[in-house]
Every structure is written in structure tokens, then in C-alpha cells.
Design a protein around this motif. Sequence first.
Motif, PDB file in Angstrom:
ATOM      1  N   ALA A   1      12.957  28.193 -82.560  1.00  0.00           N
ATOM      2  CA  ALA A   1      14.146  27.343 -82.670  1.00  0.00           C
ATOM      3  C   ALA A   1      15.204  28.020 -83.533  1.00  0.00           C
ATOM      4  N   THR A   2      14.765  28.767 -84.550  1.00  0.00           N
ATOM      5  CA  THR A   2      15.715  29.505 -85.384  1.00  0.00           C
ATOM      6  C   THR A   2      16.463  30.533 -84.557  1.00  0.00           C
ATOM      7  N   ASP A   3      15.760  31.229 -83.670  1.00  0.00           N
ATOM      8  CA  ASP A   3      16.415  32.241 -82.834  1.00  0.00           C
ATOM      9  C   ASP A   3      17.389  31.605 -81.850  1.00  0.00           C
ATOM     10  N   ILE A   4      17.030  30.459 -81.298  1.00  0.00           N
ATOM     11  CA  ILE A   4      17.950  29.777 -80.389  1.00  0.00           C
ATOM     12  C   ILE A   4      19.207  29.368 -81.131  1.00  0.00           C
ATOM     13  N   ALA A   5      19.037  28.884 -82.371  1.00  0.00           N
ATOM     14  CA  ALA A   5      20.198  28.525 -83.187  1.00  0.00           C
ATOM     15  C   ALA A   5      21.065  29.744 -83.466  1.00  0.00           C
ATOM     16  N   ARG A   6      20.434  30.876 -83.777  1.00  0.00           N
ATOM     17  CA  ARG A   6      21.192  32.096 -84.035  1.00  0.00           C
ATOM     18  C   ARG A   6      21.922  32.558 -82.770  1.00  0.00           C
ATOM     19  N   PHE A   7      21.264  32.471 -81.637  1.00  0.00           N
ATOM     20  CA  PHE A   7      21.881  32.850 -80.366  1.00  0.00           C
ATOM     21  C   PHE A   7      23.135  32.010 -80.131  1.00  0.00           C
ATOM     22  N   LEU A   8      23.038  30.695 -80.342  1.00  0.00           N
ATOM     23  CA  LEU A   8      24.177  29.813 -80.131  1.00  0.00           C
ATOM     24  C   LEU A   8      25.267  30.030 -81.175  1.00  0.00           C
ATOM     25  N   GLY A   9      24.862  30.487 -82.359  1.00  0.00           N
ATOM     26  CA  GLY A   9      25.830  30.777 -83.402  1.00  0.00           C
ATOM     27  C   GLY A   9      26.460  32.150 -83.297  1.00  0.00           C
TER      28      GLY A   9
ATOM     29  N   ARG B   1      16.149  37.257 -84.112  1.00  0.00           N
ATOM     30  CA  ARG B   1      15.137  38.053 -84.805  1.00  0.00           C
ATOM     31  C   ARG B   1      13.972  38.374 -83.873  1.00  0.00           C
ATOM     32  N   GLN B   2      13.702  37.440 -82.964  1.00  0.00           N
ATOM     33  CA  GLN B   2      12.704  37.674 -81.928  1.00  0.00           C
ATOM     34  C   GLN B   2      13.107  36.871 -80.698  1.00  0.00           C
TER      35      GLN B   2
ATOM     36  N   LEU C   1      22.947  23.562 -71.728  1.00  0.00           N
ATOM     37  CA  LEU C   1      23.309  23.193 -73.102  1.00  0.00           C
ATOM     38  C   LEU C   1      23.831  21.765 -73.129  1.00  0.00           C
ATOM     39  N   GLN C   2      22.943  20.815 -72.896  1.00  0.00           N
ATOM     40  CA  GLN C   2      23.349  19.426 -72.809  1.00  0.00           C
ATOM     41  C   GLN C   2      23.103  18.690 -74.116  1.00  0.00           C
ATOM     42  N   GLY C   3      23.982  17.728 -74.395  1.00  0.00           N
ATOM     43  CA  GLY C   3      23.815  16.890 -75.574  1.00  0.00           C
ATOM     44  C   GLY C   3      24.245  17.585 -76.855  1.00  0.00           C
ATOM     45  N   VAL C   4      24.057  16.869 -77.978  1.00  0.00           N
ATOM     46  CA  VAL C   4      24.545  17.383 -79.257  1.00  0.00           C
ATOM     47  C   VAL C   4      23.504  18.212 -80.007  1.00  0.00           C
ATOM     48  N   THR C   5      22.251  18.202 -79.580  1.00  0.00           N
ATOM     49  CA  THR C   5      21.259  19.036 -80.268  1.00  0.00           C
ATOM     50  C   THR C   5      21.672  20.500 -80.277  1.00  0.00           C
ATOM     51  N   PRO C   6      22.138  21.089 -79.153  1.00  0.00           N
ATOM     52  CA  PRO C   6      22.616  22.467 -79.228  1.00  0.00           C
ATOM     53  C   PRO C   6      23.804  22.651 -80.162  1.00  0.00           C
ATOM     54  N   VAL C   7      24.651  21.621 -80.301  1.00  0.00           N
ATOM     55  CA  VAL C   7      25.796  21.712 -81.209  1.00  0.00           C
ATOM     56  C   VAL C   7      25.315  21.799 -82.654  1.00  0.00           C
ATOM     57  N   MET C   8      24.346  20.974 -83.015  1.00  0.00           N
ATOM     58  CA  MET C   8      23.809  21.013 -84.371  1.00  0.00           C
ATOM     59  C   MET C   8      23.064  22.314 -84.632  1.00  0.00           C
ATOM     60  N   LEU C   9      22.339  22.803 -83.625  1.00  0.00           N
ATOM     61  CA  LEU C   9      21.662  24.090 -83.775  1.00  0.00           C
ATOM     62  C   LEU C   9      22.669  25.217 -83.974  1.00  0.00           C
TER      63      LEU C   9
ATOM     64  N   ILE D   1      14.874  27.162 -89.241  1.00  0.00           N
ATOM     65  CA  ILE D   1      14.531  25.856 -88.669  1.00  0.00           C
ATOM     66  C   ILE D   1      13.022  25.744 -88.536  1.00  0.00           C
ATOM     67  N   HIS D   2      12.479  24.675 -89.099  1.00  0.00           N
ATOM     68  CA  HIS D   2      11.029  24.491 -89.110  1.00  0.00           C
ATOM     69  C   HIS D   2      10.538  23.597 -87.980  1.00  0.00           C
ATOM     70  N   ASN D   3      11.330  22.601 -87.630  1.00  0.00           N
ATOM     71  CA  ASN D   3      10.848  21.641 -86.639  1.00  0.00           C
ATOM     72  C   ASN D   3      12.026  20.881 -86.046  1.00  0.00           C
ATOM     73  N   VAL D   4      11.938  20.585 -84.763  1.00  0.00           N
ATOM     74  CA  VAL D   4      12.912  19.737 -84.084  1.00  0.00           C
ATOM     75  C   VAL D   4      12.116  18.700 -83.297  1.00  0.00           C
ATOM     76  N   ARG D   5      12.358  17.429 -83.572  1.00  0.00           N
ATOM     77  CA  ARG D   5      11.570  16.397 -82.892  1.00  0.00           C
ATOM     78  C   ARG D   5      12.444  15.233 -82.465  1.00  0.00           C
TER      79      ARG D   5
END
Length: 366
Positions: free
Chosen positions: A44-52, A57-58, A189-197, A207-211
Amino acid sequence: MKYSAVALAAVFLTACSTQPEVKRDPAGNEIPEPFIEVGGQASATDIARFLGGRPVRQGAILSRMQQSGEYAAYSRDTLSKWRSRTERRMIAQNNWQATYIRPLAGTSHTLLYPFGGPDLLYAMSVFPNSSRYILLGLEPVGSVPALEFSDPGSVFTALPRHAKSIETQLLYGYFITKDMRAELANGPLQGVTPVMLTALGLMSAEIHNVRSINAGGNPGVEIDFTLPQWGRKSAVYIAGDLSNSGFRGGYSSWLSSQASGSTVYFKAASYLMHDSGFSSMKNWVLSNARSVVQDDSGIPYSSFDQNTWQISLFGRYEAPIALFAKHHQPSLRAAYDAAGPVPSMTYGSGYHMKYADANLLVATRK
């Protein structure tokens, strides 16, 4: 002790980074990281970095996408807006709150941000010492995007739309709901979860967990993350109607169990609580909040009982922008006149993007 602007920026941005630290030149400007190919599966950290717009990192598939011209353009655009506008505004907000907001409102474990949508960036820069942020809006929740399992073409098509959905926040500090709906409705990339990431990726969070969560019948998401020096935090977003017809029963009860005694923040709130159709939300805040920090688009000044609330005013209040002219508050104008000179703002807020026109009210329960 005095600090230069560059030194203050370094202190704030170090607090917003994770290892390895963001590298900077002698002037304090961020040095872009190279995009190199890596292996493994993305977290999830890498997905956030990709979107940012930052190197993963992997995540072999995402890493290969980052070698493309389409992604390079997206990264340049996103990071340019972040470096030229967003970082500077966040630094100004963080420094200003330490002098004026925190001494009055204190540090609340929970920051409640109704009508804020996915505006996590500025919730954290104005309230950096809170450990839980609850953001409420109408936009759909979405989920962590499965980018590694999506057709690369669809990802490259979605990235410009995603850039559009976050542009107003990066440049001006708030979201326009009607513009977001179209951008967040289709593609990977639907909804606001990708925006927050994306916000967390820009801040280099771990990022440790997304639920997924349920808030009294309303869908939501909770993201658990760490920003070094600020410790572990969580961000909650709930998609639900805050009008009187929606804010009742399970929703109201959930919020009471999660956010009573919190600090409540209103910014660019469309003057909704000036309307009787949102009186339930307004009354909940006045009955349950420990403190309220808002611009003039939040709770009407006349609704604060002076026997219950200690009011502090900042900046300048003349009138709302033309779109909301009918919500002019003579009582707030009179309060500014009676207060005499008040501390000025050093950043634009809400609909008043020029700091000389911005206003803020801090109400603390007596």
C-alpha cells in the motif's frame, strides 16, 4: 531562537517523511529521486508513492510503468504543484497553528473534519499533533487501487483524470465536490481512497493497513500510517449525508462514540450550516465538540453561546465571496470591529485564498 524559512521548511518536511529521507539542495529544494526498476509486489505504501509521483520501493509492474513517458509527465506535474504551492502552504499553516491555534484549542486526540471530503493534507498541517483524523463527505469511498492487476493503458488513461481531481487541493487547498464526482467515478482510480493515498505518498508516509469500516450504516475507510517524528496516526473517511435527513440514527450515534470531545474543523464548508436543513450537524458540534476551528463558512457566529464558548478571531472578515454573498454575517462583522486589531493570517484559507482576506475563528468550550 530564530530560524530561516529554509530551516523551518526542513524541520516540517523531515517530520513528514519516512526513510530514506527526502534529499534537498542547499536552498532547501527537494532533489527528485531517480526512477529505477525494482522487483517484488507493491505494498500500500508503494501504491501511495506511485500516485504521489514518487519512485516505488518495490513492485515490479508499477516500477516498469514509471519508466514510461506517460507516467513521467504525471509525476512532473504532480510534484511540481506539490513543491511550488502545497508544501509552502502546509509549512505556513503548521507554523501559524503552533503560535495561535494550539495554545487555545490544545491538542485533541481526534480531529473531526465535516464537509472536508478527502482533504487529509491540510487537516494534518493545521492539526499535526492529533493522532486520528475523521473526514466526512459525500464522495464515494473506493478502495486501494489494484494497479498491478490493471491494464497499463487504463492506468495511464486514469492518471490525468486523477491529477485533475487533486489539482484544486494541491493549488488552492480544498476540493470542489461536483468536479470530483466525474473524475472519481470510472477507471482503476475510483473513490477518495486513492486521493488520500496520494496525499500520504506525497508526504512519504509508511502505510501499515487500509481497511473498510461501517459508520452507522455509512461506508468508510480507515488508513493506519506513520510519519516519523509525528508517530503513528490513522485517517478515517466516511461517505454519508450530513443533512438532517442523513445525519440521524446510526450515523449520529457512531460519531458520538468516536468523536465526542474532539476538535472540529470547518473549511470551505459551503455555508451549509447556515441552512436549517443542516441544523442536526450544527447542534451536534455545539453539544459535543471540545473546540471548533473554522472560517466563516462553518457554523454561524450567532450560534455560539457566549456563556459557553470563548471566541478568538483572526485575520480579516468583510464578506463572503460573491457566490455565497447571501451568507454575510453582520454579527461576525461587528465582532471583528469590537475586537479591534487581531492577529493576521499568513496563509489563505477556504474560499479566501489571499491571506490578507482570510479569516479564522477558534472557539473553545469554557
